[in-house]
Design an enzyme around this catalytic site. Structure first.
Site, PDB file in Angstrom:
ATOM      1  N   SER A  50       0.842  -1.191   0.000  1.00 55.56           N
ATOM      2  CA  SER A  50       0.000   0.000   0.000  1.00 55.56           C
ATOM      3  C   SER A  50       0.875   1.238   0.000  1.00 55.56           C
ATOM      4  O   SER A  50       2.068   1.179   0.284  1.00 55.56           O
ATOM      5  CB  SER A  50      -0.913   0.011   1.224  1.00 55.56           C
ATOM      6  OG  SER A  50      -0.192   0.310   2.405  1.00 55.56           O
ATOM      7  N   ASP A  51       0.292   2.370  -0.333  1.00 56.85           N
ATOM      8  CA  ASP A  51       0.998   3.633  -0.158  1.00 56.85           C
ATOM      9  C   ASP A  51       0.613   4.192   1.212  1.00 56.85           C
ATOM     10  O   ASP A  51      -0.227   3.637   1.929  1.00 56.85           O
ATOM     11  CB  ASP A  51       0.662   4.608  -1.285  1.00 56.85           C
ATOM     12  CG  ASP A  51       1.757   5.641  -1.500  1.00 56.85           C
ATOM     13  OD1 ASP A  51       2.607   5.812  -0.606  1.00 56.85           O
ATOM     14  OD2 ASP A  51       1.779   6.289  -2.562  1.00 56.85           O
ATOM     15  N   TRP A  52       1.204   5.279   1.555  1.00 57.14           N
ATOM     16  CA  TRP A  52       1.179   5.881   2.892  1.00 57.14           C
ATOM     17  C   TRP A  52      -0.240   5.972   3.479  1.00 57.14           C
ATOM     18  O   TRP A  52      -1.015   6.853   3.122  1.00 57.14           O
ATOM     19  CB  TRP A  52       1.808   7.264   2.800  1.00 57.14           C
ATOM     20  CG  TRP A  52       2.006   8.011   4.066  1.00 57.14           C
ATOM     21  CD1 TRP A  52       1.071   8.728   4.743  1.00 57.14           C
ATOM     22  CD2 TRP A  52       3.224   8.147   4.809  1.00 57.14           C
ATOM     23  NE1 TRP A  52       1.622   9.307   5.850  1.00 57.14           N
ATOM     24  CE2 TRP A  52       2.948   8.970   5.913  1.00 57.14           C
ATOM     25  CE3 TRP A  52       4.515   7.656   4.643  1.00 57.14           C
ATOM     26  CZ2 TRP A  52       3.924   9.322   6.849  1.00 57.14           C
ATOM     27  CZ3 TRP A  52       5.482   8.002   5.568  1.00 57.14           C
ATOM     28  CH2 TRP A  52       5.184   8.821   6.655  1.00 57.14           C
ATOM     29  N   MET A  53      -0.585   5.038   4.347  1.00 57.11           N
ATOM     30  CA  MET A  53      -1.857   5.034   5.078  1.00 57.11           C
ATOM     31  C   MET A  53      -3.089   5.036   4.162  1.00 57.11           C
ATOM     32  O   MET A  53      -4.180   5.437   4.565  1.00 57.11           O
ATOM     33  CB  MET A  53      -1.933   6.236   6.027  1.00 57.11           C
ATOM     34  CG  MET A  53      -0.813   6.330   7.038  1.00 57.11           C
ATOM     35  SD  MET A  53      -0.805   5.001   8.256  1.00 57.11           S
ATOM     36  CE  MET A  53      -2.127   5.505   9.338  1.00 57.11           C
TER      37      MET A  53
END
Length: 770
Positions: free
Chosen positions: A313-316
């Site tokens: 995933s990307d940041w959160m």
């Protein structure tokens, strides 16, 4: 009897000692990767498996931000983080227990080694993956080499250089004990308002594909060496085509456009040696968040393209399914949706561990599904040799990051990435005897911002600003510097006035304009990640500075330093010379000065169209014919500077475009050869970037007016002539038909060859597919 008991006891003790010394299979480097993964996976608890699917920010990053940020700031920040209610001791304890798979935002060798030592206290001693955004060299770490950003590299059209930079970046990362690079960004950039254009390879799918594949191969090679790093093909997909140009905004686009424009770089990177890691995109695609999109992760990536690696995933962004997309009621539900849709690793945060373990224990997620993800992650760790090489050392670090060859590569790449946009009356190259006193001013004249986004401040002696480069390259010239500060939003009128006054005593003006990208002043930036705009004009008093200096009557040169195309309309109309340097890296100032003074002949071509204003964001070169059937009124509908444009200090002439055949069978096998003669008709040696475009004249589906299908960097001495040959294979003629099948349809095809995408710059020939 007593003797028998003694012998039995001794035998038992020896057996126990032997068993203690015997290593488990997963620690045997001679065993196959598959055997080692199977053995290790069988030994892991559920908690340890879920931990392998999670990442945290580095401890030093955590300390810094927990002391400086509030919880409210945390909610909207996508570059800095801490975990409310969590202590450093908690993070260290989780690491010792083997409940963390990876860390990001670790910027020193010392911290990377410290985290690995903590991790080696865990039961199974599964090494950490240390990840970092080394987008153009490991520029967030002190002393590492800083190359031009991707948009400048793409403007060199130098695929071999892309591989070379990636290879050197990998070596410097491993010397810092870092293993995972969140690059290449192979999104196709089609909106200059988007702040991340600079970390892409531009607007053309073919150019992005070649540069992205070469970069990923440079990082990974076969991912079986202690000098290789894991590349990350990102962001899948649509983030570069948001409805309003802002990072993470929705993307609504047809499957045809996805498959013809945005998918090809991802597909090629995955199928040409990049089958290890893909990062999903922030946005929702046609209403479904990419992070919970089973069609993207399972159907397209794994089933259609055969992807075997792990998805991160990307940041959160899984959590944003709750607070932004509103497709999940809470984070636990979002984790469930994402894992079941194909997600393998979470970036980042502690809530993951408890929630995902609960989901498995509740029976909602089968443990076999967890095993799939862990197997993929462990496979990468074994292939990279992390179990045998979990550390690096200071001696290796200092030798590798100071390698003179790397610095030479950075300078060469900078020279080849700088685009000469305009040169009226051959003002450039500058004559040092004629222009003895030169004014230098502008926000980017003497600032480390020249390195570009994804850079942290470097030692001053290691960065060549424009002013430093000018003084080095032309030591007999008197350079009068008027500082405009680094912040375009808060320029001083008094300093603009001072520059205009100083120009009266100078022979020539050099204005270094553009945008501000440095991440350590996150809230002051005007370009870069999460720094999007609603226009493409110069910020602040920059245009006033340019116009007033130009109106002094002294010759004026404008240098643009930016990660996005800017609409410098006044300069294009009135200023005699414009140089677009993009974000040229730590040697950018030297390279710019060498070009200004003719030590280097510019060769780069724009990898992204420069529009006149934000209303022209769709003026990419490979548009459909009907896009401009009814041109907008009261304006010039042509771009300021088109894709592929770039001048030289010499001139090139294209003649005698010939095709090997007038007609070819539609058998999917037969290629056609195009030959063109290029002559250097000027007085200087130079490099021309020869571009080949294809146009399908009549098709069952509307096709672009032209599409880049090949290019070549051609070095020509003054007066020299060369014949260049291109092979046009059937795949370069294919498109998706009415039934979304990739086909080559019979009919006429135009071959266009020349020095830019403008029709006026292209030779044309036609052939038929039977």
């Amino acid at each position: 009897m007593k003797r028998i008991l003694t012998l039995a006891l001794a035998a038992t003790t020896l057996h126990a000692m032997s068993a203690k010394k015997e290593q488990p299979l997963y620690k045997n480097p001679k065993a196959s990767v598959a055997q080692r993964v199977d053995d290790l996976l069988a030994r892991m608890t559920l908690e340890e498996k879920v931990g392998q699917m999670n990442q945290l920010v580095g401890i030093e990053h955590f300390k810094e931000n927990s002391a400086a940020m509030t919880a409210e700031e945390l909610a909207t920040n996508t570059a800095s983080a801490f975990y409310p209610g969590v202590t450093v001791q908690d993070m260290e304890d989780w690491t010792r227990r083997g409940l963390v798979s990876s860390f990001l935002h670790v910027l020193t060798l010392e911290e990377a080694n410290h985290l690995q030592r903590l991790n080696m206290q865990s039961r199974l001693q599964i090494p950490l993956l240390i990840g970092i955004d080394a987008i153009h060299g490991n520029a967030k770490c002190k002393g590492n080499t800083v190359y031009p950003t991707n948009i400048g590299l793409a403007s060199s059209f130098d695929v071999d250089m892309a591989y070379k930079i990636a290879r050197q970046t990998a070596e410097e990362m491993r010397a810092m004990n870092m293993h995972w690079n969140f690059n290449p960004n192979v999104e196709v950039a089609r909106d200059g308002r988007w702040g991340r254009c600079g970390e892409t390879f531009g607007e053309d799918p073919y150019l992005v594909t070649l540069m992205g594949v070469a970069t990923n191969k440079g990082y990974q090679r076969n991912l079986d060496n202690a000098q290789d790093v894991l590349g990350c093909v990102k962001h899948f997909v649509g983030g570069s085509y948001a409805i309003n140009g802002t990072n993470g905004a929705p993307c609504d686009v047809s499957e045809r456009t996805l498959r013809e424009v945005f998918f090809p770089p991802f597909k090629a990177a995955i199928q040409q040696g990049g089958d290890w890691n893909v990062m999903m995109s922030h946005n929702e695609l046609n209403g479904i968040p990419c992070h919970t999109n089973s069609w993207l992760m399972n159907d397209v990536l794994r089933k259609q393209w055969g992807f075997k690696g792990f998805v991160v995933s990307d940041w959160m962004d899984i959590e944003h399914c709750v607070d932004q997309h509103r497709t999940a009621a809470n984070n636990k539900e979002a984790f469930y949706q994402s894992i079941m849709a194909g997600m393998d690793m979470h970036m980042h945060g502690p809530e993951w561990q408890k929630a995902v373990v609960e989901l498995v224990r509740e029976g909602r997620i089968p443990e076999s599904r967890i095993d799939e993800s862990v197997r993929r992650i462990l496979t990468v760790k074994f292939r990279m040799g992390l179990f045998e090489h979990p550390y690096s050392d200071v001696k290796t670090r200092d030798r590798v990051i100071n390698d003179p060859e790397h610095k030479c590569t950075a300078l060469e790449a900078s020279r080849n990435s700088i685009v000469l946009l305009k040169n009226a009356n051959s003002l450039l190259p500058l004559d040092a005897q004629k222009y003895k006193k030169v004014l230098v001013t502008g926000i980017n004249a003497n600032d480390q911002n020249i390195m570009g986004d994804w850079s942290e401040p470097q030692p001053e002696e290691q960065v060549w600003t424009v002013l430093r480069g000018l003084r080095s390259v032309s030591p007999t010239t008197e350079f009068c510097f008027v500082d405009q500060g680094w912040d375009p939003r808060n320029m001083s009128q008094a300093q603009v006035d001072a520059a205009v006054q100083a120009a009266k005593d100078c022979d020539l003006n050099i204005v270094c304009c553009g945008e501000y990208m440095m991440r350590f002043r996150w809230n002051e930036r005007t370009s870069g990640e999460d720094t999007d705009r609603d226009n493409l004009d110069l910020v602040g008093l920059q245009e006033q500075l340019i116009s007033r200096l130009n109106e002094t009557g002294k010759p004026t040169v404008v240098i643009i330093i930016s990660g996005r195309p800017l609409s410098v309309r006044y300069a294009a109309e009135h200023v005699p010379a414009i140089v677009n340097a993009w974000e040229p890296g730590q040697y950018g100032g030297q390279a710019i000065a060498e070009i200004l003074y003719g030590k280097v002949n510019p060769s780069a071509k724009l990898a992204m169209t420069m529009p006149r204003h934000a209303g022209q964001i769709s003026t990419w070169y490979n548009h459909k014919r009907s896009a401009f059937f009814h041109p907008a009124v009261c304006t010039d509908n042509t771009p300021l500077y088109p894709f592929g444009h770039g001048l030289s200090y010499t001139t090139f002439r294209y003649t005698d475009l010939q095709l090997s055949q007038a007609s070819i069978p539609n058998d999917g096998k037969t290629p056609i050869t195009a030959r063109v003669t290029i002559e250097n008709t000027g007085q200087r040696d130079g490099v021309e970037i020869c571009q080949l475009y294809i146009n399908d004249v009549v098709a069952s589906v509307a096709r672009p007016v032209k599409e880049l299908k090949d290019f070549r960097r051609v070095a020509l001495k003054a007066g020299e002539k060369k014949t260049i040959e291109f092979t046009i294979t059937p795949d370069k003629l294919a498109f998706y038909d009415l039934n979304m099948k990739s086909v080559v349809e019979p009919g006429a095809f135009e071959v266009l060859v020349g020095g830019s995408s403008r029709d006026e710059d292209l030779q044309k020939a036609t052939f038929n597919v039977q």
